[in-house]
Design an enzyme around this catalytic site. Structure first.
Site, mmCIF file in Angstrom:
data_model
loop_
_atom_site.group_PDB
_atom_site.id
_atom_site.type_symbol
_atom_site.label_atom_id
_atom_site.label_comp_id
_atom_site.label_asym_id
_atom_site.label_seq_id
_atom_site.Cartn_x
_atom_site.Cartn_y
_atom_site.Cartn_z
ATOM 1 N N PRO A 184 -3.603 -0.083 -0.432
ATOM 2 C CA PRO A 184 -5.057 0.117 -0.340
ATOM 3 C C PRO A 184 -5.777 0.533 -1.623
ATOM 4 O O PRO A 184 -6.343 1.619 -1.720
ATOM 5 C CB PRO A 184 -5.175 1.190 0.736
ATOM 6 C CG PRO A 184 -3.921 1.987 0.594
ATOM 7 C CD PRO A 184 -2.860 0.992 0.215
ATOM 8 N N CYS A 185 -5.805 -0.371 -2.591
ATOM 9 C CA CYS A 185 -6.512 -0.083 -3.838
ATOM 10 C C CYS A 185 -8.023 0.020 -3.618
ATOM 11 O O CYS A 185 -8.727 0.586 -4.452
ATOM 12 C CB CYS A 185 -6.177 -1.123 -4.902
ATOM 13 S SG CYS A 185 -6.441 -2.829 -4.403
#
Length: 163
Positions: free
Chosen positions: A124-125
């Site tokens: 989850p950047c």
């Protein structure tokens, strides 16, 4: 091998061996490798990834449990592992992540590694923001980043969707 999955943020291209993900890319993904490098297309592959992504977009999944093998150097992989610890619906700044790695001076290097994350959404950047909470660069575009962050808010707190 690769497969394409239609999602609320556009068609996602899943790359790997059909089970293990090495990449998950948006259509206009910054730094997306050439499609010719992905191998043959099999849209029936990546069964678990398809199911878990559908559950995520339906608001039924807050964490992924998939085998991943992102290509990158050791520092990049350490940043990507750290991204996986950011809770659903929460954000961290580049500086906070650098401090968690033991050196607050690594904020720019963390940002560079974050920008090269090949497995969007699952790693989850999109949960990484500027030090002031502002939305900063995202390989899938800021509209998608905003959409994903809004998706992760409680239903009553969500503004209308962008896509």
């Amino acid at each position: 091998m690769y497969a394409v999955l239609a999602t609320p943020v556009g068609d996602l291209t899943m790359v790997g061996d059909g089970r293990v993900l090495r990449g998950l890319y948006f259509p206009d993904h910054a730094r997306r490798p050439a499609i010719e490098t992905f191998g043959h297309r099999d849209d029936l592959a990546f069964t678990d990834a398809r199911r878990q992504l559908a559950e995520y977009f339906a608001g039924e999944r807050t964490a992924f449990d998939l085998p991943l093998a992102p290509p990158g150097n050791e520092f990049q992989r350490s940043v990507w592992r750290l991204l996986g610890t950011i809770p659903y619906g929460r954000t961290r700044s580049y500086g906070q992540l650098a401090a968690e790695l033991g050196d607050p001076g690594l904020a720019r290097a963390v940002g560079a590694a974050n920008g090269r994350n090949p497995i969007s959404i699952v790693v989850p950047c999109h949960r990484v923001v500027g030090h002031d909470g502002s939305l900063t660069g995202y390989a899938g575009g800021l509209e998608r980043k905003a959409f994903l962050l809004q998706l992760e808010q409680p239903a009553g707190a969500r503004p209308p969707t962008l896509f």
